[in-house]
Write a protein that holds these residues in place. Structure first.
Motif, mmCIF file in Angstrom:
data_model
loop_
_atom_site.group_PDB
_atom_site.id
_atom_site.type_symbol
_atom_site.label_atom_id
_atom_site.label_comp_id
_atom_site.label_asym_id
_atom_site.label_seq_id
_atom_site.Cartn_x
_atom_site.Cartn_y
_atom_site.Cartn_z
ATOM 1 N N LEU A 182 -4.182 7.379 -3.063
ATOM 2 C CA LEU A 182 -3.355 5.732 -2.933
ATOM 3 C C LEU A 182 -3.505 4.257 -3.871
ATOM 4 N N TYR A 183 -2.146 3.863 -4.152
ATOM 5 C CA TYR A 183 -2.303 2.948 -4.589
ATOM 6 C C TYR A 183 -2.253 1.339 -3.718
ATOM 7 N N ARG A 238 1.623 -1.009 0.378
ATOM 8 C CA ARG A 238 0.201 0.083 -0.256
ATOM 9 C C ARG A 238 1.370 1.024 0.251
ATOM 10 N N VAL A 239 0.686 2.245 -1.059
ATOM 11 C CA VAL A 239 1.368 3.682 -1.703
ATOM 12 C C VAL A 239 0.152 4.428 -1.068
ATOM 13 N N ALA A 240 0.377 5.610 -0.321
ATOM 14 C CA ALA A 240 -0.174 6.281 -0.111
ATOM 15 C C ALA A 240 0.973 8.058 -0.450
ATOM 16 N N LEU A 241 0.158 8.616 -1.688
ATOM 17 C CA LEU A 241 0.577 10.174 -1.983
ATOM 18 C C LEU A 241 0.457 10.921 -1.243
ATOM 19 N N TYR A 287 1.992 7.362 3.648
ATOM 20 C CA TYR A 287 2.532 6.123 4.249
ATOM 21 C C TYR A 287 2.551 4.425 3.824
ATOM 22 N N ILE A 288 3.793 4.086 3.847
ATOM 23 C CA ILE A 288 3.796 3.297 3.229
ATOM 24 C C ILE A 288 4.005 1.779 4.379
ATOM 25 N N ARG A 289 2.762 0.570 3.450
ATOM 26 C CA ARG A 289 2.667 -0.680 4.042
ATOM 27 C C ARG A 289 3.371 -1.762 2.887
ATOM 28 N N THR A 335 2.587 4.269 -11.738
ATOM 29 C CA THR A 335 1.050 5.457 -11.306
ATOM 30 C C THR A 335 1.332 5.824 -13.296
ATOM 31 N N GLY A 336 2.246 5.952 -13.707
ATOM 32 C CA GLY A 336 1.963 6.501 -14.958
ATOM 33 C C GLY A 336 2.455 8.409 -13.911
#
Length: 675
Positions: A625-626, A578-581, A660-662, A605-606
């Motif tokens: 959020l990705y 999980r990558v939240a920018l 945040y990254i998880r 993400t492009g």
């Protein structure tokens, strides 16, 4: 002693309102505020400026189909003057500007009714406007609209935006070419020969004083001789675009005082209001209150700020005002309220539902999950939950809404799919509940049974709502705090050559100029490497993944590494990254695992983002959020490496900030998979 009533004086070229406390002069029919007289100062506005450049509403517009956030700037002028209310208690005047097909391509296709209000005994005046686009009119874009007041530079030298964001300011001439040096963009200059030596070596940049909507209720200026404060109070955010986290300009060198209603700052073109031909629209911006104060039994000019905050609370508690005469501004009894309780269900954190404390809950026009971030045509109404997750959103205008939320400490966005419809009705209990939640926030949880009472008007109890944040499996490791900003990461000390003294040893140290250049200083020969369970994100994770300067005006992309150990690997399972920018600006995020040259990458993400947050010291823009699937076969027992590449490199100001990254382990057989 009786308080003097409000008087209106109509002259050939000007209109004056006064109430014994202040006098406001407005040009007719242009509707420009040309003078404000108070406490023996004949005019608080900049008398050196032309009358048309003192106090005005303006906008930026472009024709339908135009790309970008720029356009034609237009100071809104009127053609028709009307007296709406005139008595000793209140004067309300209107300046209208109509539109016809003969103006197509020349002026923005809007009908605008701009109003000014003065009340008896009030130390200030109000302004609001009704914008309307009729169905048969051509389409257009509206990137920005606001109110601007330019104050006297010989009087107003001290600016206050918050308790810890206030200072004595440079003069406008300090920004002239002979006294300053241009920096990376036009808004920022280095003061090299200021009029007053105390400002030498400082950076002046209006974006250093931006503020989130949720915190932007009062700001302004102080004159010390005589002691006078000028304050712009916005008691509600319902008419502002972008929700509570949207950032707007406040005050800056001029001295300039702004009330921003719509802007693309910190978002980009996604925030531009766009209309097609045949699309009717009407919106009320304001009222906002221009409050003036002076010292009474006190000799400390900073008391004016404390008094302005007290007045702000009074205005907030008085919202929605009962005095605006326009039928387009509904009074409290014509509005509705929505209440309920929000909890979080994350079985990898707790077997029981988790009470949300301080979650953001809001009503915004129907849309996709998180669409409120870029919504600008309608109205939004936000509140925060109490310690047990109860919320009350009061005084909601008629219309259809979705209920949205996000919870600090958890990733993602909540949306309730039901359409919430507020219709006109007499509310017998809304004021009671509004006062109750303000005075006794912990008591609101005890009144969830008020459903039958609220139905006496258009008040809606949503009941118990449960947000299930994205989650597949247990957390293996995490970096940062899921709060939609990059503020918890490492923000370096600024270059001593480029400082704003206000932000030295300040919690908002990210507002200093040029911090992006410090990345290359810290990592001259290689990029950031973060080792899980060893590194500390507060000191080892740079707040922004920016480009590296290679040669003069040449830059290169960067690749950050996250190293982590796995004792066991489920080769047939799927791990979830999980990558939240927190923001992005003409950037791309490529993700690879254990092979930095994998082509194509595991995920990209492009090219995303036009937030321009790195430039504008904002620490966050749009939240993204990705969720990335990583097959177990990509991982190894022992050390693994995730490579985060940002390859876009045409300028120093491109890049992104992480929230945040998880990494999650594959779900177990008895767990419920949630995307």
């Amino acid at each position: 002693m009786s308080i003097q009533g409000v008087q209106l004086y109509i002259q050939d070229d000007h209109v004056m309102m006064e109430n014994g406390i202040l006098r406001v002069t407005i040009s007719k029919p242009e509707r420009i505020v040309t003078g404000v007289s108070y406490q023996g100062i004949e005019n608080l506005l900049e008398v050196r400026n032309e009358e048309s450049d003192r106090g005005y509403w303006d906008l930026v517009w472009s024709e339908e189909g135009t790309a970008g956030t720029t356009g034609t700037s237009y100071v809104i002028k009127g053609a028709k003057f009307r007296v709406i209310v005139e008595n000793e208690e209140q004067v309300e005047i209107s300046f209208t500007r109509a539109w016809s097909s003969s103006l197509e391509g020349k002026h923005v296709p809007l009908s605008i009714d701009k109003r000014f209000v003065m009340l008896r005994g009030s130390s200030g005046f109000y302004s609001y406007a009704i914008y309307e686009h009729l169905k048969e009119w051509p389409g257009f874009n509206l990137p920005q609209t606001r109110i601007v007041f330019k104050l006297r530079k010989d009087k107003f030298r001290y600016m206050a935006v918050a308790d810890n964001r206030q200072r004595r300011m440079p003069l406008p001439e300090d920004r002239l070419p002979r006294r300053s040096r241009p920096l990376a963009y036009p808004e920022a200059v280095l003061l090299v020969h200021p009029v007053e030596p105390e400002f030498k070596g400082e950076v002046d940049d209006k974006y250093q004083y931006s503020c989130d909507n949720k915190d932007l209720y009062v700001h302004g200026w102080i004159c010390s001789d005589p002691p006078v404060g000028w304050w712009q109070i916005t008691p509600s955010n319902e008419f502002r675009s972008g929700g509570p986290m949207k950032q707007n300009l406040t005050s800056h060198v001029g001295p300039t005082n702004l009330a921003m209603f719509l802007s693309a700052h910190y978002v980009g073109e996604d925030m531009v209001l766009k209309f097609k031909r045949g699309e009717p629209w009407k919106k009320v911006f304001g009222p906002v209150f221009i409050y003036l104060n002076t010292l009474i039994d006190n000799d400390d000019p900073l008391w004016l700020w404390e008094d302005a905050k007290e007045q702000m609370l009074t205005e907030v508690q008085s919202w929605p005002y009962n005095f605006p005469a326009s039928e387009d501004f509904p009074k409290s009894e014509q509005r509705g309220c929505v209440s309920g309780r929000l909890q979080v269900s994350d079985r990898h954190v707790s077997d029981d539902n988790i009470s949300t404390n301080g979650a953001y809950v809001g009503l915004a026009p129907p849309g996709d999950v998180g669409s409120w971030q870029t919504e600008s045509k309608g109205y939004q109404f936000w509140t925060r939950t109490d310690a047990d997750g109860y919320f009350l959103i009061s005084d909601v205008r008629n219309g259809d809404y979705n209920l949205y939320a996000w919870v600090p400490g958890f990733i993602g966005d909540y949306k309730n799919n039901a359409i919430v419809t507020i219709t006109p009705g007499i509310k017998f209990f809304s004021l009671f509940f509004k006062l109750l939640i303000v005075t006794f926030p912990d008591t609101i949880k005890q009144i969830s049974s008020h459903h039958e009472l609220c139905n006496a008007g258009c008040d809606i109890d949503m009941g118990n709502l449960v947000y299930e944040p994205p989650r597949d499996g247990p957390t293996l490791w995490e970096i940062g705090i899921p709060d939609r900003t990059a503020a918890e990461f490492y923000v370096p000390d600024p270059d001593p050559m480029y400082i704003n003294k206000l932000y030295v040893n300040h919690p908002d140290r990210f507002r200093q100029y040029g911090l992006w250049e410090k990345y290359s200083d810290l990592y001259p020969n290689g990029d950031l490497v973060y080792t899980v369970a060893v590194s500390d994100y507060r000191t080892d994770w740079f707040f922004a993944q920016v480009t590296r300067k290679k040669d003069e005006d040449k830059y290169e992309g960067t690749t950050w590494q996250i190293k982590f150990n796995l004792e066991n690997v489920n080769q047939t399972g799927t791990y979830k990254l999980r990558v939240a920018l927190a923001t992005a600006y003409v950037a791309e995020l490529q993700v690879r695992i254990n092979n930095p040259k994998a082509n194509p990458p595991l995920f990209t993400t492009g090219v995303i983002g036009h937030d321009n947050t790195i430039t504008r010291h904002g620490i966050h823009g749009l939240y993204r959020l990705y969720s990335i699937d990583a097959k177990g076969a990509l991982l190894m027992e022992g050390e693994n490496t995730i490579f985060l590449t940002q390859p876009m490199c045409s300028s120093a100001l491109q890049g992104l900030m992480y929230d945040y990254i998880r990494l999650e382990a594959p779900p177990s057989n008895n767990s419920t998979k949630k995307h």
